[in-house]
Design an enzyme around this catalytic site. Structure first.
Site, PDB file in Angstrom:
ATOM      1  N   HIS A 114       0.811  -1.227   0.000  1.00 32.66           N
ATOM      2  CA  HIS A 114       0.000   0.000   0.000  1.00 32.66           C
ATOM      3  C   HIS A 114       0.844   1.276   0.000  1.00 32.66           C
ATOM      4  CE1 HIS A 114       0.354  -0.103   4.550  1.00 32.66           C
ATOM      5  NE2 HIS A 114       0.489   1.187   4.322  1.00 32.66           N
ATOM      6  N   ASP A 150      -0.427  -7.743   1.783  1.00 32.49           N
ATOM      7  CA  ASP A 150       0.112  -6.389   1.710  1.00 32.49           C
ATOM      8  C   ASP A 150       1.642  -6.415   1.739  1.00 32.49           C
ATOM      9  OD1 ASP A 150       0.344  -3.639   1.751  1.00 32.49           O
ATOM     10  OD2 ASP A 150      -0.220  -3.416   3.860  1.00 32.49           O
ATOM     11  N   GLY A 175       3.659   6.566   9.023  1.00 33.60           N
ATOM     12  CA  GLY A 175       5.033   6.721   8.572  1.00 33.60           C
ATOM     13  C   GLY A 175       5.888   5.487   8.737  1.00 33.60           C
ATOM     14  N   SER A 177       4.700   2.213   7.969  1.00 37.48           N
ATOM     15  CA  SER A 177       4.278   1.132   7.090  1.00 37.48           C
ATOM     16  C   SER A 177       5.451   0.587   6.303  1.00 37.48           C
ATOM     17  CB  SER A 177       3.225   1.635   6.103  1.00 37.48           C
ATOM     18  OG  SER A 177       1.989   1.818   6.723  1.00 37.48           O
ATOM     19  N   GLY A 178       5.477  -0.717   6.119  1.00 33.84           N
ATOM     20  CA  GLY A 178       6.522  -1.348   5.331  1.00 33.84           C
ATOM     21  C   GLY A 178       7.736  -1.774   6.116  1.00 33.84           C
TER      22      GLY A 178
END
Length: 254
Positions: free
Chosen positions: A66, A112, A202, A204-205
């Site tokens: 995302h 995701d 901030g 995410s990932g």
């Protein structure tokens, strides 16, 4: 508006406008020792940090699907600690290919994950290195001591951190996550963690790290209340579930 409609809306809006569940900062954390997590990557759009990520080989960064819209041109910064200083003089690399999981669902955030193929090889150093991922698919038991790190918000209404922050978290029982998130949670494809710390916008990932291995990818929480990770479980994509696809992409460079 349904739960899934809110998720879809959040995935499509710019990060500054999102109000639900995606593009999550480190809550109740402390500043990481500079370059103690050499696998950490800042994923950036137009020179601005938007998501975390982590090196899994000399050619690839793993992050959340995302974090990318198809019109975006992303770069990654390797070996970073304090972003404003490091992004200009350390390992900024362009992304050559975007390998988004073919079953990624932007509405539910199932599957995701994404692999960013770098245009130039990452070279190991004291500041840059990759982290192991699981070698087989298996359940992650509740309560192991794990950690998460990132440059995101340190509280729901706060600002993003310029320096890499970290916090210890505990994996939660999947039945608790299922009860809280309902149809938004897949026990086979996701893992929850919480405790006194967690993530927010901030982060995410970024990786959920347990015993030196990246086992999860920061995916979503309710960013209207990032401050309560002990009550609102943070959700990560479970890496081991996707090993056949990951190995196929990584193997393409061998």
């Amino acid at each position: 508006m349904s739960f899934f409609s809110l998720l879809l809306l959040a995935a499509l809006l710019p990060s500054s406008a999102r109000s639900e569940h995606v593009d999550m900062g480190i809550i109740n954390g402390t500043e990481a020792k500079p370059h103690s997590r050499p696998y950490m990557v800042s994923v950036q759009r137009k020179g601005n940090h938007i998501c975390g990520g982590f090196l899994v080989s000399e050619h690839f960064v793993m992050t959340a699907a995302h974090c990318w819209n198809q019109e975006d041109k992303l770069t990654v910064v390797l070996g970073a600690h304090e972003l404003p200083k490091s992004s200009s003089d350390l390992g900024r690399k362009a992304v050559k290919f975007y390998h988004i999981h073919p079953m990624y669902d932007s509405e539910t955030l199932f599957n995701d994950l994404m692999l960013l193929q770098l245009n130039k090889t990452a070279k190991k150093s004291q500041r840059i290195n990759w982290i192991p991922i699981p070698t087989k698919d298996k359940d992650i038991k509740a309560k192991p001591a794990c950690s998460v790190a990132g440059w995101g918000k340190q509280q729901t209404s706060g600002s993003r951190s310029k320096r890499l922050m970290e916090v210890d978290v505990s994996v939660m029982d999947k039945r608790f996550c299922q009860k809280y998130w309902g149809k938004g949670y897949s026990a086979s494809r996701m893992v929850c963690a919480g405790g006194q710390g967690g993530f927010c916008q901030g982060d995410s990932g970024g990786p959920l790290v347990c015993k030196g291995t990246a086992v999860g990818i920061v995916s979503f929480t309710d960013d209207k209340d990032c401050n309560s990770p002990n009550r609102l479980p943070n959700v990560y994509t479970k890496i081991s579930k996707f090993l056949p696809w990951i190995k196929a992409i990584l193997g393409s460079m061998e």
